[in-house]
Design a protein around this motif. Structure first.
Motif, PDB file in Angstrom:
ATOM      1  N   SER A 112     -37.273  -7.369  15.224  1.00 58.61           N
ATOM      2  CA  SER A 112     -37.137  -8.375  16.267  1.00 58.61           C
ATOM      3  C   SER A 112     -35.683  -8.759  16.488  1.00 58.61           C
ATOM      4  CB  SER A 112     -37.960  -9.607  15.895  1.00 58.61           C
ATOM      5  OG  SER A 112     -37.866 -10.572  16.891  1.00 58.61           O
ATOM      6  N   ALA A 113     -34.928  -8.890  15.396  1.00 59.31           N
ATOM      7  CA  ALA A 113     -33.511  -9.232  15.533  1.00 59.31           C
ATOM      8  C   ALA A 113     -32.748  -8.114  16.229  1.00 59.31           C
ATOM      9  CB  ALA A 113     -32.910  -9.512  14.163  1.00 59.31           C
ATOM     10  N   ALA A 114     -33.016  -6.872  15.854  1.00 60.47           N
ATOM     11  CA  ALA A 114     -32.311  -5.748  16.481  1.00 60.47           C
ATOM     12  C   ALA A 114     -32.647  -5.649  17.960  1.00 60.47           C
ATOM     13  CB  ALA A 114     -32.664  -4.453  15.763  1.00 60.47           C
ATOM     14  N   GLU A 115     -33.907  -5.814  18.304  1.00 59.55           N
ATOM     15  CA  GLU A 115     -34.288  -5.732  19.708  1.00 59.55           C
ATOM     16  C   GLU A 115     -33.654  -6.867  20.519  1.00 59.55           C
ATOM     17  OE1 GLU A 115     -38.289  -4.810  22.229  1.00 59.55           O
ATOM     18  OE2 GLU A 115     -38.465  -6.236  20.566  1.00 59.55           O
ATOM     19  N   CYS A 116     -33.621  -8.043  19.957  1.00 58.33           N
ATOM     20  CA  CYS A 116     -33.044  -9.194  20.652  1.00 58.33           C
ATOM     21  C   CYS A 116     -31.535  -9.026  20.823  1.00 58.33           C
ATOM     22  CB  CYS A 116     -33.374 -10.458  19.880  1.00 58.33           C
ATOM     23  SG  CYS A 116     -33.068 -11.966  20.790  1.00 58.33           S
ATOM     24  N   VAL A 117     -30.868  -8.529  19.788  1.00 61.50           N
ATOM     25  CA  VAL A 117     -29.417  -8.337  19.872  1.00 61.50           C
ATOM     26  C   VAL A 117     -29.076  -7.266  20.899  1.00 61.50           C
ATOM     27  CG1 VAL A 117     -27.447  -7.441  18.576  1.00 61.50           C
ATOM     28  CG2 VAL A 117     -28.864  -9.217  17.595  1.00 61.50           C
ATOM     29  N   VAL A 118     -29.828  -6.182  20.913  1.00 60.01           N
ATOM     30  CA  VAL A 118     -29.561  -5.120  21.890  1.00 60.01           C
ATOM     31  C   VAL A 118     -29.807  -5.625  23.305  1.00 60.01           C
ATOM     32  CG1 VAL A 118     -30.405  -2.885  22.730  1.00 60.01           C
ATOM     33  CG2 VAL A 118     -29.993  -3.215  20.312  1.00 60.01           C
ATOM     34  N   GLU A 119     -30.812  -6.460  23.447  1.00 59.08           N
ATOM     35  CA  GLU A 119     -31.156  -6.941  24.779  1.00 59.08           C
ATOM     36  C   GLU A 119     -30.203  -8.012  25.295  1.00 59.08           C
ATOM     37  OE1 GLU A 119     -34.884  -9.242  26.863  1.00 59.08           O
ATOM     38  OE2 GLU A 119     -35.266  -7.976  25.131  1.00 59.08           O
ATOM     39  N   LYS A 120     -29.713  -8.899  24.399  1.00 59.67           N
ATOM     40  CA  LYS A 120     -28.981 -10.072  24.875  1.00 59.67           C
ATOM     41  C   LYS A 120     -27.546 -10.194  24.420  1.00 59.67           C
ATOM     42  CE  LYS A 120     -33.117 -12.821  25.065  1.00 59.67           C
ATOM     43  NZ  LYS A 120     -33.793 -13.998  24.612  1.00 59.67           N
ATOM     44  N   ALA A 121     -27.154  -9.482  23.410  1.00 60.21           N
ATOM     45  CA  ALA A 121     -25.844  -9.730  22.796  1.00 60.21           C
ATOM     46  C   ALA A 121     -24.711  -9.370  23.737  1.00 60.21           C
ATOM     47  CB  ALA A 121     -25.713  -8.952  21.501  1.00 60.21           C
ATOM     48  N   GLY A 122     -23.541  -9.873  23.410  1.00 54.15           N
ATOM     49  CA  GLY A 122     -22.372  -9.622  24.230  1.00 54.15           C
ATOM     50  C   GLY A 122     -21.555  -8.440  23.741  1.00 54.15           C
ATOM     51  N   CYS A 123     -22.173  -7.479  23.080  1.00 55.97           N
ATOM     52  CA  CYS A 123     -21.431  -6.307  22.607  1.00 55.97           C
ATOM     53  C   CYS A 123     -21.354  -5.265  23.717  1.00 55.97           C
ATOM     54  CB  CYS A 123     -22.057  -5.668  21.389  1.00 55.97           C
ATOM     55  SG  CYS A 123     -23.344  -6.549  20.609  1.00 55.97           S
ATOM     56  N   TYR A 124     -20.689  -4.186  23.401  1.00 54.14           N
ATOM     57  CA  TYR A 124     -20.499  -3.146  24.413  1.00 54.14           C
ATOM     58  C   TYR A 124     -21.793  -2.403  24.708  1.00 54.14           C
ATOM     59  CZ  TYR A 124     -20.466   0.307  20.654  1.00 54.14           C
ATOM     60  OH  TYR A 124     -20.804   1.091  19.592  1.00 54.14           O
ATOM     61  N   PHE A 125     -22.771  -2.422  23.812  1.00 58.20           N
ATOM     62  CA  PHE A 125     -24.029  -1.726  24.065  1.00 58.20           C
ATOM     63  C   PHE A 125     -25.129  -2.654  24.553  1.00 58.20           C
ATOM     64  CE2 PHE A 125     -26.170  -3.232  20.322  1.00 58.20           C
ATOM     65  CZ  PHE A 125     -25.177  -3.405  19.395  1.00 58.20           C
ATOM     66  N   ALA A 126     -24.787  -3.903  24.855  1.00 58.73           N
ATOM     67  CA  ALA A 126     -25.800  -4.836  25.357  1.00 58.73           C
ATOM     68  C   ALA A 126     -26.240  -4.372  26.738  1.00 58.73           C
ATOM     69  CB  ALA A 126     -25.234  -6.238  25.428  1.00 58.73           C
ATOM     70  N   ARG A 127     -27.528  -4.339  26.937  1.00 57.95           N
ATOM     71  CA  ARG A 127     -28.053  -3.745  28.143  1.00 57.95           C
ATOM     72  C   ARG A 127     -28.547  -4.776  29.139  1.00 57.95           C
ATOM     73  NH1 ARG A 127     -32.216  -0.717  27.591  1.00 57.95           N
ATOM     74  NH2 ARG A 127     -31.553   0.682  29.221  1.00 57.95           N
ATOM     75  N   ALA A 128     -28.868  -5.979  28.694  1.00 56.78           N
ATOM     76  CA  ALA A 128     -29.385  -7.057  29.538  1.00 56.78           C
ATOM     77  C   ALA A 128     -30.634  -6.624  30.302  1.00 56.78           C
ATOM     78  CB  ALA A 128     -28.311  -7.560  30.497  1.00 56.78           C
ATOM     79  N   LYS A 129     -31.433  -5.764  29.693  1.00 48.15           N
ATOM     80  CA  LYS A 129     -32.704  -5.322  30.258  1.00 48.15           C
ATOM     81  C   LYS A 129     -33.763  -5.427  29.175  1.00 48.15           C
ATOM     82  CE  LYS A 129     -30.843  -1.572  33.066  1.00 48.15           C
ATOM     83  NZ  LYS A 129     -30.923  -0.127  33.245  1.00 48.15           N
ATOM     84  N   HIS A 130     -35.004  -5.502  29.606  1.00 49.80           N
ATOM     85  CA  HIS A 130     -36.113  -5.472  28.652  1.00 49.80           C
ATOM     86  C   HIS A 130     -36.942  -4.233  28.989  1.00 49.80           C
ATOM     87  CE1 HIS A 130     -38.896  -6.996  25.735  1.00 49.80           C
ATOM     88  NE2 HIS A 130     -39.885  -6.794  26.590  1.00 49.80           N
ATOM     89  N   ASP A 131     -36.676  -3.148  28.272  1.00 43.05           N
ATOM     90  CA  ASP A 131     -37.395  -1.913  28.530  1.00 43.05           C
ATOM     91  C   ASP A 131     -37.612  -1.145  27.231  1.00 43.05           C
ATOM     92  OD1 ASP A 131     -34.833  -1.118  28.069  1.00 43.05           O
ATOM     93  OD2 ASP A 131     -34.574  -0.003  29.917  1.00 43.05           O
ATOM     94  N   ILE A 132     -38.126   0.061  27.340  1.00 42.95           N
ATOM     95  CA  ILE A 132     -38.509   0.860  26.177  1.00 42.95           C
ATOM     96  C   ILE A 132     -37.297   1.320  25.369  1.00 42.95           C
ATOM     97  CG2 ILE A 132     -38.553   3.090  27.371  1.00 42.95           C
ATOM     98  CD1 ILE A 132     -41.249   2.003  24.952  1.00 42.95           C
ATOM     99  N   THR A 133     -36.147   1.414  25.984  1.00 44.17           N
ATOM    100  CA  THR A 133     -34.953   1.848  25.257  1.00 44.17           C
ATOM    101  C   THR A 133     -34.562   0.829  24.192  1.00 44.17           C
ATOM    102  OG1 THR A 133     -34.232   2.971  27.269  1.00 44.17           O
ATOM    103  CG2 THR A 133     -32.592   2.668  25.555  1.00 44.17           C
ATOM    104  N   ASN A 134     -34.674  -0.455  24.499  1.00 42.21           N
ATOM    105  CA  ASN A 134     -34.389  -1.489  23.495  1.00 42.21           C
ATOM    106  C   ASN A 134     -35.318  -1.352  22.302  1.00 42.21           C
ATOM    107  OD1 ASN A 134     -32.551  -2.475  25.303  1.00 42.21           O
ATOM    108  ND2 ASN A 134     -33.798  -4.200  25.940  1.00 42.21           N
ATOM    109  N   THR A 135     -36.587  -1.079  22.571  1.00 44.97           N
ATOM    110  CA  THR A 135     -37.567  -0.919  21.503  1.00 44.97           C
ATOM    111  C   THR A 135     -37.243   0.301  20.657  1.00 44.97           C
ATOM    112  OG1 THR A 135     -39.205  -1.940  22.959  1.00 44.97           O
ATOM    113  CG2 THR A 135     -40.032  -0.771  21.037  1.00 44.97           C
ATOM    114  N   ALA A 136     -36.839   1.388  21.286  1.00 43.67           N
ATOM    115  CA  ALA A 136     -36.489   2.602  20.538  1.00 43.67           C
ATOM    116  C   ALA A 136     -35.252   2.373  19.667  1.00 43.67           C
ATOM    117  CB  ALA A 136     -36.250   3.754  21.508  1.00 43.67           C
ATOM    118  N   ILE A 137     -34.250   1.705  20.200  1.00 40.93           N
ATOM    119  CA  ILE A 137     -33.043   1.415  19.421  1.00 40.93           C
ATOM    120  C   ILE A 137     -33.379   0.505  18.250  1.00 40.93           C
ATOM    121  CG2 ILE A 137     -30.795   0.258  19.494  1.00 40.93           C
ATOM    122  CD1 ILE A 137     -30.571   1.245  22.422  1.00 40.93           C
ATOM    123  N   ALA A 138     -34.200  -0.523  18.495  1.00 39.24           N
ATOM    124  CA  ALA A 138     -34.599  -1.432  17.417  1.00 39.24           C
ATOM    125  C   ALA A 138     -35.408  -0.704  16.352  1.00 39.24           C
ATOM    126  CB  ALA A 138     -35.397  -2.592  17.989  1.00 39.24           C
TER     127      ALA A 138
END
Length: 155
Positions: A112-138
């Motif tokens: 859950s933390a990894a998915e949330c960070v990928v979706e919302k964080a301000g890093c260079y890989f933040a996607r600001a989307k909620h899709d299957i790629t976030n789930t795969a990365i998490a």
């Protein structure tokens, strides 16, 4: 009698059509209340979501451990008394449920933390989307974190 039966059959579809029009009434769109908005804001916090997922994962692991621990049979089952068998099974259930509880809690928390960070964080890989790629990365991050504990770096 044929007139009565024809009138009865004609009356049934008319009442069915009236029921269908009542069921298909469209309700107006309602704006969320301030309490609903605050609840959504709290739930969208990554820390709250991660802790809640960890707690729920721990509960699931506890239940699975109890179930799977009850299925363990001792090697010397024929020579054990009923009390010894009960004590052995209770110890197995307790140990297995605690280990499963910890494992599932960590999995839920990390995923859950990894998915949330990928979706919302301000890093260079933040996607600001909620899709299957976030789930795969998490999932990849979670699998790597779990396998890192058992991995030997010096072999």
């Amino acid at each position: 009698m044929t007139e009565d039966s024809s009138n009865t059959s004609a009356a049934v579809p008319a009442s069915a059509n009236a029921n269908e029009t009542e069921k298909t009434a469209i309700e107006p769109i309602r704006l969320p209340t301030i309490e609903e908005v605050r609840g959504q804001d709290i739930w969208n916090n990554c820390a709250v979501r991660s802790v809640a997922s960890g707690i729920m994962g721990g509960g699931l692991g506890l239940a699975m451990g109890l179930f799977l621990g009850a299925l363990d049979n001792p090697i010397q089952q024929d020579t054990m008394t009923g009390r010894q068998l009960f004590v052995y099974t209770a110890k197995q259930m307790g140990g297995r449920s605690w280990n499963s509880c910890k494992a599932f809690a960590v999995m839920g928390l990390v995923f859950s933390a990894a998915e949330c960070v990928v979706e919302k964080a301000g890093c260079y890989f933040a996607r600001a989307k909620h899709d299957i790629t976030n789930t795969a990365i998490a999932g990849c991050v979670t699998g790597g974190a779990i396998s890192a504990k058992s991995m030997s770096f010096y072999s």
